[in-house]
Structure formats: C-alpha cells, structure tokens
Design a protein around this motif. Structure first.
Motif, mmCIF file in Angstrom:
data_model
loop_
_atom_site.group_PDB
_atom_site.id
_atom_site.type_symbol
_atom_site.label_atom_id
_atom_site.label_comp_id
_atom_site.label_asym_id
_atom_site.label_seq_id
_atom_site.Cartn_x
_atom_site.Cartn_y
_atom_site.Cartn_z
ATOM 1 N N ILE A 36 -37.859 17.745 -44.827
ATOM 2 C CA ILE A 36 -36.670 17.126 -45.326
ATOM 3 C C ILE A 36 -36.288 15.792 -44.184
ATOM 4 C CG2 ILE A 36 -34.441 16.921 -46.242
ATOM 5 C CD1 ILE A 36 -34.910 19.979 -47.064
ATOM 6 N N ASP A 37 -36.282 14.850 -44.671
ATOM 7 C CA ASP A 37 -35.666 13.588 -43.590
ATOM 8 C C ASP A 37 -34.365 13.592 -43.859
ATOM 9 O OD1 ASP A 37 -38.359 12.985 -43.403
ATOM 10 O OD2 ASP A 37 -38.601 11.617 -45.035
ATOM 11 N N LEU A 38 -33.720 13.560 -42.412
ATOM 12 C CA LEU A 38 -32.355 13.317 -42.123
ATOM 13 C C LEU A 38 -32.109 12.076 -41.357
ATOM 14 C CD1 LEU A 38 -31.553 17.249 -41.182
ATOM 15 C CD2 LEU A 38 -31.252 15.964 -43.420
ATOM 16 N N THR A 39 -31.071 11.409 -41.550
ATOM 17 C CA THR A 39 -30.652 10.159 -40.829
ATOM 18 C C THR A 39 -29.371 10.455 -40.279
ATOM 19 O OG1 THR A 39 -31.774 9.050 -42.568
ATOM 20 C CG2 THR A 39 -30.418 7.758 -41.115
ATOM 21 N N MET A 40 -29.311 9.907 -38.853
ATOM 22 C CA MET A 40 -28.113 10.044 -38.151
ATOM 23 C C MET A 40 -27.030 9.543 -39.003
ATOM 24 S SD MET A 40 -27.157 8.620 -34.622
ATOM 25 C CE MET A 40 -27.995 9.460 -33.489
ATOM 26 N N ASN A 41 -25.783 10.361 -39.231
ATOM 27 C CA ASN A 41 -24.715 9.857 -39.884
ATOM 28 C C ASN A 41 -23.766 9.199 -38.982
ATOM 29 O OD1 ASN A 41 -22.976 10.330 -42.440
ATOM 30 N ND2 ASN A 41 -21.721 10.991 -41.081
ATOM 31 N N GLY A 42 -23.866 9.836 -37.832
ATOM 32 C CA GLY A 42 -23.016 9.077 -36.553
ATOM 33 C C GLY A 42 -22.934 9.854 -35.330
ATOM 34 N N ALA A 43 -22.689 9.397 -34.183
ATOM 35 C CA ALA A 43 -22.692 10.053 -32.923
ATOM 36 C C ALA A 43 -21.342 9.771 -32.404
ATOM 37 C CB ALA A 43 -23.948 9.701 -32.153
ATOM 38 N N GLY A 44 -20.945 10.565 -31.262
ATOM 39 C CA GLY A 44 -19.972 10.260 -30.374
ATOM 40 C C GLY A 44 -20.038 11.087 -29.078
ATOM 41 N N MET A 45 -19.286 10.484 -27.943
ATOM 42 C CA MET A 45 -19.389 10.999 -26.534
ATOM 43 C C MET A 45 -18.268 11.927 -26.175
ATOM 44 S SD MET A 45 -21.293 11.601 -23.959
ATOM 45 C CE MET A 45 -22.624 10.405 -24.163
ATOM 46 N N ARG A 46 -18.473 13.388 -25.949
ATOM 47 C CA ARG A 46 -17.487 14.166 -25.397
ATOM 48 C C ARG A 46 -16.958 13.810 -24.083
ATOM 49 N NH1 ARG A 46 -12.876 16.830 -24.706
ATOM 50 N NH2 ARG A 46 -12.955 19.318 -24.242
ATOM 51 N N SER A 47 -15.815 13.114 -23.553
ATOM 52 C CA SER A 47 -15.631 12.746 -22.275
ATOM 53 C C SER A 47 -14.418 13.797 -21.806
ATOM 54 C CB SER A 47 -15.340 11.316 -22.186
ATOM 55 O OG SER A 47 -16.435 10.684 -22.348
ATOM 56 N N VAL A 48 -14.117 13.821 -20.614
ATOM 57 C CA VAL A 48 -13.061 14.671 -20.000
ATOM 58 C C VAL A 48 -12.906 13.857 -18.665
ATOM 59 C CG1 VAL A 48 -12.225 16.955 -18.961
ATOM 60 C CG2 VAL A 48 -13.784 16.801 -20.939
ATOM 61 N N LEU A 49 -11.587 13.173 -18.547
ATOM 62 C CA LEU A 49 -11.521 12.630 -17.286
ATOM 63 C C LEU A 49 -12.380 11.451 -17.169
ATOM 64 C CD1 LEU A 49 -9.901 15.409 -15.252
ATOM 65 C CD2 LEU A 49 -8.770 13.954 -16.492
ATOM 66 N N TRP A 50 -12.977 10.838 -17.969
ATOM 67 C CA TRP A 50 -13.807 9.693 -17.763
ATOM 68 C C TRP A 50 -15.354 9.958 -17.446
ATOM 69 C CZ3 TRP A 50 -8.860 9.607 -15.224
ATOM 70 C CH2 TRP A 50 -7.893 8.850 -15.964
ATOM 71 N N ILE A 51 -15.303 11.341 -17.467
ATOM 72 C CA ILE A 51 -16.867 12.027 -17.249
ATOM 73 C C ILE A 51 -17.349 12.301 -18.621
ATOM 74 C CG2 ILE A 51 -18.156 13.620 -16.051
ATOM 75 C CD1 ILE A 51 -15.847 13.899 -14.241
ATOM 76 N N ASP A 52 -18.378 11.550 -18.862
ATOM 77 C CA ASP A 52 -19.311 11.820 -20.133
ATOM 78 C C ASP A 52 -19.978 13.316 -20.050
ATOM 79 O OD1 ASP A 52 -18.682 9.443 -21.362
ATOM 80 O OD2 ASP A 52 -20.565 8.560 -20.859
ATOM 81 N N MET A 53 -19.677 14.122 -20.986
ATOM 82 C CA MET A 53 -20.010 15.585 -20.838
ATOM 83 C C MET A 53 -21.190 15.873 -22.084
ATOM 84 S SD MET A 53 -18.075 16.493 -18.884
ATOM 85 C CE MET A 53 -17.752 18.572 -18.637
ATOM 86 N N TYR A 54 -21.302 15.361 -22.856
ATOM 87 C CA TYR A 54 -22.303 15.816 -23.904
ATOM 88 C C TYR A 54 -22.211 14.666 -25.222
ATOM 89 C CZ TYR A 54 -19.369 18.266 -27.047
ATOM 90 O OH TYR A 54 -18.216 18.779 -28.062
ATOM 91 N N ALA A 55 -23.310 14.044 -25.751
ATOM 92 C CA ALA A 55 -23.398 13.252 -27.082
ATOM 93 C C ALA A 55 -23.453 14.444 -28.116
ATOM 94 C CB ALA A 55 -24.367 12.505 -26.674
ATOM 95 N N GLY A 56 -22.743 14.079 -29.034
ATOM 96 C CA GLY A 56 -22.847 14.896 -30.298
ATOM 97 C C GLY A 56 -23.341 14.042 -31.612
ATOM 98 N N ALA A 57 -24.262 14.174 -32.226
ATOM 99 C CA ALA A 57 -24.766 13.613 -33.328
ATOM 100 C C ALA A 57 -24.905 14.468 -34.466
ATOM 101 C CB ALA A 57 -26.104 12.821 -33.223
ATOM 102 N N LEU A 58 -24.558 13.947 -35.772
ATOM 103 C CA LEU A 58 -24.664 14.526 -37.083
ATOM 104 C C LEU A 58 -25.870 13.825 -37.823
ATOM 105 C CD1 LEU A 58 -23.661 16.568 -39.233
ATOM 106 C CD2 LEU A 58 -21.832 14.637 -39.799
ATOM 107 N N TYR A 59 -26.868 14.858 -38.342
ATOM 108 C CA TYR A 59 -27.654 14.277 -39.218
ATOM 109 C C TYR A 59 -27.811 14.521 -40.580
ATOM 110 C CZ TYR A 59 -29.910 12.818 -34.714
ATOM 111 O OH TYR A 59 -29.976 12.236 -33.537
ATOM 112 N N LEU A 60 -27.668 13.873 -41.666
ATOM 113 C CA LEU A 60 -27.619 14.239 -43.111
ATOM 114 C C LEU A 60 -28.591 13.673 -43.702
ATOM 115 C CD1 LEU A 60 -23.700 13.513 -43.403
ATOM 116 C CD2 LEU A 60 -24.591 15.681 -43.026
ATOM 117 N N GLN A 61 -28.584 14.108 -45.084
ATOM 118 C CA GLN A 61 -29.674 13.635 -45.951
ATOM 119 C C GLN A 61 -28.978 12.310 -46.532
ATOM 120 O OE1 GLN A 61 -30.121 17.596 -48.035
ATOM 121 N NE2 GLN A 61 -32.286 16.379 -48.477
ATOM 122 N N LYS A 62 -27.795 12.357 -46.866
ATOM 123 C CA LYS A 62 -26.839 11.174 -47.504
ATOM 124 C C LYS A 62 -25.865 11.031 -46.497
ATOM 125 C CE LYS A 62 -24.397 10.001 -51.417
ATOM 126 N NZ LYS A 62 -23.679 10.600 -52.564
#
Length: 186
Positions: A36-62
C-alpha cells in the motif's frame, strides 16, 4: 535518443526517491507498506530549548488535516520518528511514551496495559542520534514497530493504534509543533 532515455531514467529515479528535509532529518515523501502506497501528510520537529530532538512525520493513503478522522481511521498509515539529537535517550523515550499513553487515555490505560508494556519493551536497546522508528498501522491487524528498518514486533488492535497515534495527534500532544507539522498545518 540515448540522452533522452538517460534523462527519463534519471527523472523516474529522482521522483521515486523524493525526500523532504525537516531540520536535520531527511524523510522520504512516500513509503510502501504491505503493498500500500502512503504519502507524507506532513512533518514537524520536536524542539526543546532551541535544540532539535526528533522529526515526526505522518504517512497516509489520503491526506487529511483532521486529527479525529485520522485517529478513527482503520486505514493503513504510519508515523516515522527520526532522532536528530543525542539528548533523546532510551529512558527519556520510555518516560515520554508512558506519559503519552496516560494523556491519550485520560489515565485509563487498564485495557491497554499489557500491550503498552509490550510496546515499551521495543525500546530495550539504547537510542542514539540518527535512529529511526517507524510505527506502522496495518489495516485490520495492528501496529508493527521498526527501528532502523528492523522489525521489533507487532501490537494488535485498532484501539492500540488509536491511543498510540493520539500521543502525537491528540488534544495534548507530545509536541504541538510535531502535531501541526503532521497535519500539514505549518
């Protein structure tokens, strides 16, 4: 004619491996799960005190901007967490996941406790910078967890997927910026 074929081949390869940069993380625009093909719905960065911790992305069919629709959906989807900081440790991840489930279930984890404990067991190895976790919901089955492409295990149930994905998409998300990013709102 050979140049034209070379250009077409290059463009085909370039589009099939399209990636998006979120801070220091480079995430694929598309993924295929169980055919099943999934496309990135969107992504964002979790930052704490201006330090990037992790990027999180959501993939959906629609694509969708509605967190309730996504949480309620019994369609295959996935969340990718790309660790970009050494400050994200095994202990901090376990603590954050436990707190996330508490918030997602309004403190009523009783029906999910056994599965939550199994999921937390997936973080039994140290977490280091550049680790990538994929939390893949497979329609009518459950959530498969992967670390750096290696399958860690499966947790059955749409109810588990709902609570897990609610950690990032719920009313009290782990990170508001990651939630907005996953929903394509920023």
């Amino acid at each position: 004619m050979n140049k034209l074929l070379l250009i077409i081949a290059f463009l085909s390869f370039a589009t099939s491996t399209a990636q998006i940069r979120i801070g220091k993380a480079i995430l694929p625009y598309e993924e295929t799960i169980d055919g099943i093909d999934l496309t990135m719905n969107g992504a964002g960065m979790r930052s704490v005190l201006w330090i990037d911790m992790y990027a999180g992305a959501l993939y959906l069919q629609k694509k969708s901007k509605d967190p309730k629709e996504i949480l309620d959906s019994n369609q295959s989807m996935s969340i990718k967490l790309d660790i970009v900081s050494g400050f994200v440790t095994q202990q901090k991840m376990i603590k954050a996941v436990k707190e996330g489930f508490e918030k997602a279930t309004f403190g009523n984890t009783k029906m999910l406790d056994e599965r939550i404990n199994k999921f937390i067991g997936f973080f039994s190895e140290p977490i280091v910078k550049n680790d990538v976790y994929d939390l893949v919901y497979i329609k009518d089955v459950g959530v498969k967890a992967f670390k750096n492409g290696k399958e860690l295990g499966m947790i059955k149930g749409l109810d588990f997927k709902y609570a897990l994905f609610k950690i990032w998409l719920g009313e009290e998300p782990a990170s508001e910026s990651v939630k907005k990013g996953m929903l394509g709102l920023q």
